[in-house]
Design a protein around this motif. Structure first.
Motif, mmCIF file in Angstrom:
data_model
loop_
_atom_site.group_PDB
_atom_site.id
_atom_site.type_symbol
_atom_site.label_atom_id
_atom_site.label_comp_id
_atom_site.label_asym_id
_atom_site.label_seq_id
_atom_site.Cartn_x
_atom_site.Cartn_y
_atom_site.Cartn_z
ATOM 1 N N PRO A 1 0.742 -1.225 -0.043
ATOM 2 C CA PRO A 1 0.038 -0.126 0.051
ATOM 3 C C PRO A 1 0.937 1.204 -0.008
ATOM 4 O O PRO A 1 0.426 2.244 -0.647
ATOM 5 N N GLU A 2 2.106 1.150 0.698
ATOM 6 C CA GLU A 2 2.798 2.437 0.853
ATOM 7 C C GLU A 2 3.587 2.732 -0.614
ATOM 8 O O GLU A 2 3.633 3.599 -0.937
ATOM 9 N N LEU A 3 3.559 1.594 -1.552
ATOM 10 C CA LEU A 3 3.932 1.936 -2.802
ATOM 11 C C LEU A 3 3.120 2.565 -3.753
ATOM 12 O O LEU A 3 3.592 3.443 -4.388
ATOM 13 N N ILE A 4 1.867 2.149 -3.969
ATOM 14 C CA ILE A 4 0.843 3.062 -4.725
ATOM 15 C C ILE A 4 0.760 4.411 -4.080
ATOM 16 O O ILE A 4 0.586 5.218 -4.826
ATOM 17 N N ALA A 5 0.784 4.479 -2.722
ATOM 18 C CA ALA A 5 0.972 6.116 -2.005
ATOM 19 C C ALA A 5 1.860 6.990 -2.767
ATOM 20 O O ALA A 5 1.731 7.889 -2.978
ATOM 21 N N LYS A 6 3.009 6.096 -2.911
ATOM 22 C CA LYS A 6 4.262 6.943 -3.462
ATOM 23 C C LYS A 6 4.101 7.287 -4.706
ATOM 24 O O LYS A 6 4.567 8.252 -5.262
ATOM 25 N N ASP B 1 -3.072 7.350 6.830
ATOM 26 C CA ASP B 1 -2.041 7.357 7.622
ATOM 27 C C ASP B 1 -0.845 6.654 6.978
ATOM 28 O O ASP B 1 0.379 7.259 7.206
ATOM 29 N N ILE B 2 -1.051 5.667 6.039
ATOM 30 C CA ILE B 2 0.042 5.338 4.990
ATOM 31 C C ILE B 2 0.537 6.369 4.188
ATOM 32 O O ILE B 2 1.529 6.235 3.876
ATOM 33 N N VAL B 3 -0.621 6.964 3.630
ATOM 34 C CA VAL B 3 -0.267 7.995 2.702
ATOM 35 C C VAL B 3 0.676 9.107 3.176
ATOM 36 O O VAL B 3 1.459 9.716 2.878
#
Length: 199
Positions: A114-119, A173-175
């Protein structure tokens, strides 16, 4: 010019054409009037409410009605954000455009961490990016200055559940953590060259 003193050369000339009292021929006027009357009749006689949606782009009146702004604290509509920001490139069906914009359905970048798509949504991508074994060389703009953390989370969660994808949602929060971690970044990710190591 003296009308009594006309040379032989002038006498051979034809007189200038004249429109007389009708600048437009009567048959043309009748044709135009008929088209206008037919157009008015057609518009008044047609019933837009019963026109099949397949004649247009598939949207209904419900789709075109303005939506109320979400109440503070209410969940954001990821589909609406996708339609406003992403659909031009990735298309309504998530299939993208061949050789230009990659598909989101079945994409390892979408369903991965999920942090990858956010980045990716935060900073965009430029350069060659391989999706499902196919290389794409388009450019995705950064959205870090256009969307807040909750909006990015909403649209990321939406695409992770569409077109056959079944990845868990992305939290704001991840974003926020991804934004803080990459706050010094000023340019889009360089495709596979930078993102492959983050998978």
């Amino acid at each position: 010019m003296d009308p009594n003193n006309i040379s032989a050369q002038e006498q051979r000339e034809h007189s200038d054409p004249h429109e007389q009292s009708m600048a437009i021929p009567i048959p043309i006027l009748i044709l135009i009037a008929s088209m206008v009357i037919f157009g008015i009749f057609y518009i008044l006689a047609s019933d837009a409410a019963v026109t099949p949606p397949e004649y247009g782009d598939g949207r209904t009146m419900k789709d075109l009605m303005a939506k109320a702004a979400p109440a503070p604290g209410a969940a954001l509509d990821g589909a609406a954000i996708y339609s406003a920001r992403c659909v031009a490139c990735h298309q309504a069906n998530g299939a993208g455009l061949p050789a230009v914009f990659p598909p989101l359905g079945g994409s390892e970048w979408v369903t991965g961490k999920p942090e990858l798509i956010a980045k990716i949504v935060l900073h965009g991508v430029q350069g060659t990016l391989t999706v499902k074994g196919t290389a794409y060389n388009g450019a995705m703009p950064p959205f870090k200055d256009q969307l807040n953390d909750a909006e990015i989370a909403a649209v990321a969660s939406y695409v992770r559940k569409q077109w056959g994808n079944a990845a868990p949602p992305v939290g704001a929060d991840i974003v926020a953590a991804a934004r803080t971690e990459t706050t010094a970044r000023t340019e889009p990710w360089k495709g596979d060259a930078e993102l492959a190591a983050m998978k």
